[in-house]
Design a protein around this motif. Sequence first.
Motif, short mmCIF file in Angstrom:
data_model
loop_
_atom_site.label_atom_id
_atom_site.label_comp_id
_atom_site.label_asym_id
_atom_site.label_seq_id
_atom_site.Cartn_x
_atom_site.Cartn_y
_atom_site.Cartn_z
N ASP A 72 4.40 -8.61 -4.20
CA ASP A 72 3.42 -7.80 -3.48
C ASP A 72 3.12 -8.42 -2.12
O ASP A 72 2.90 -7.72 -1.12
N GLU A 76 3.19 -6.72 1.49
CA GLU A 76 1.97 -6.61 2.30
C GLU A 76 2.16 -7.24 3.67
O GLU A 76 1.68 -6.71 4.67
N ASN A 80 1.70 -5.29 7.14
CA ASN A 80 0.76 -5.72 8.17
C ASN A 80 1.44 -5.94 9.51
O ASN A 80 0.90 -5.60 10.56
N ARG A 93 -1.68 0.65 2.91
CA ARG A 93 -1.29 -0.11 1.73
C ARG A 93 -1.69 0.60 0.44
O ARG A 93 -0.89 0.68 -0.50
N LEU A 197 -4.16 -12.40 -1.51
CA LEU A 197 -3.48 -11.22 -2.06
C LEU A 197 -4.14 -10.75 -3.35
O LEU A 197 -4.32 -9.55 -3.57
#
Length: 496
Positions: A72, A76, A80, A93, A197
């Motif tokens: 993940d 991410e 970003n 997201r 996270l």
Amino acid sequence: MIFIVMAVALIYLAYDKFFLSRHHEAVIVESITQTGNENGAATAATSETEKSIAVLPFVNMSSDPEQAYFSDGISEELLNSLARIESLKVAARTSSFSFKGQNKPVGEIAQVLGVEHILEGSVRKSGSQIRITAQLIRVSDGFHMWSQTYDRELVNIFIIQDEITEAIVDELRIKLDVQTKIASSATSDSDAYQEYLQGRYYWNLRETENIYTAVAHFERATQLDPGYADAWIGLGEAWVLLPVWEFDDENTPEKLENARLAANRALELNPASGRAYAVLAYAHSLRLEWRETFKHYELAVKYEPENATVLHWYSGALGVLGEFDRAEEMIEKARKLDPRSRVIGSSYADELLRLGKYDAAIDMIDNTLAFAPDYQFGWQVKGFIHIVRNEFAEARAAFSRKSELAGTQMVKSEVVDYIEQAIESGEPAPVPAWFGDPDFVDQYLVSLALVYAGQYEAALDLIELKSKSNIPHLGVFYLNSKLYRERMGHLPRYQR
């Protein structure tokens, strides 16, 4: 004769350049403008869609399910980094990750998210070795525009993330004509990054227990790396939501102070953080401090105009003050940016409820619950909407589902019974025995019941009582709604 012919030719060229060509250009411009009026929206939409992408959560191919946070994290960080490209539309997201674990065709996913390109991949981690596979797909024809596999020794994950991101952006720069410079990672501490996270994961789930878990992860991230701005922002976002989700009046000042300190620390590290300004604005709105609320929301939108959470929170404040058109505009934009967010979808339905657009509200909440059937707040909003539509069996079913998910009866069935009986009789009903009972947690529904029963003074008593608490926002949330204005708008006390 030669000189005369040359002079005539020069005069004609000048005439053509400075008069005829300008006239011709004007005709062309007018023609293009007229065509643009007819086709401009479609052309703009096409252009915007062509420069759009969704980053799906990379599949964890490792035997250890705990490594899901690692995969993940890759997704991410890519998301970003790509989101920093001004000319590129990147799906939020929440919406992208809502497809995690679902084996849906990329075309179907792209249609829901409104993008033309999909980035997907997988992560396989074994000991200190890591293999990351990524591929860029053009949805229109299913063509794989770019694909690459990275085999690395897991020494510094951030270097690997930056390498993958640079490769993808280089490809996008060629294919989609976008220019950008990728910023470096927000932290160099991999443990802090993993804590961050996990904090984001639980924060996105909402509900009180999940938000407390998010607080713990964000706090550990800030302890591991005190200069990690994103972790401080996440901590502020978690603390500021707890008073509303927990209905905790007594400890609200402490929670809001924690949110303020975290947001200010984030702004020291990153003065252009729109999310940090939104935390400060949200805290002020809970205390009805409107001047400070809107000052900070304007800064939040200035720095992060495409952030769905910023627009969603701003919409809520506008709705409370009766700025319904702007509120709806803000939350509609937030929903387009993050179409699979159960939080934004439910809040949008709630906003439509306040506007008196009950048919649109039920459509919105049903659409949201279709992909988020375990979201408690969504079922609560659905129950409210069914009440104002005089659909009491459906309202009871919705509240019952919320209670099942919560593991406790948050909404008592006698409240719905009271409203139904009051509507059927057409006469003011007596104030119920359970009025003021602290076990009736949902004060919105209690005030709604009193308004329906014609007990306007009791409803205003409750609103004033809550507006004197540490969370006055809870007392006035529905005060400006169409239903309350139609039924109590003639009362001087309501106007005051």
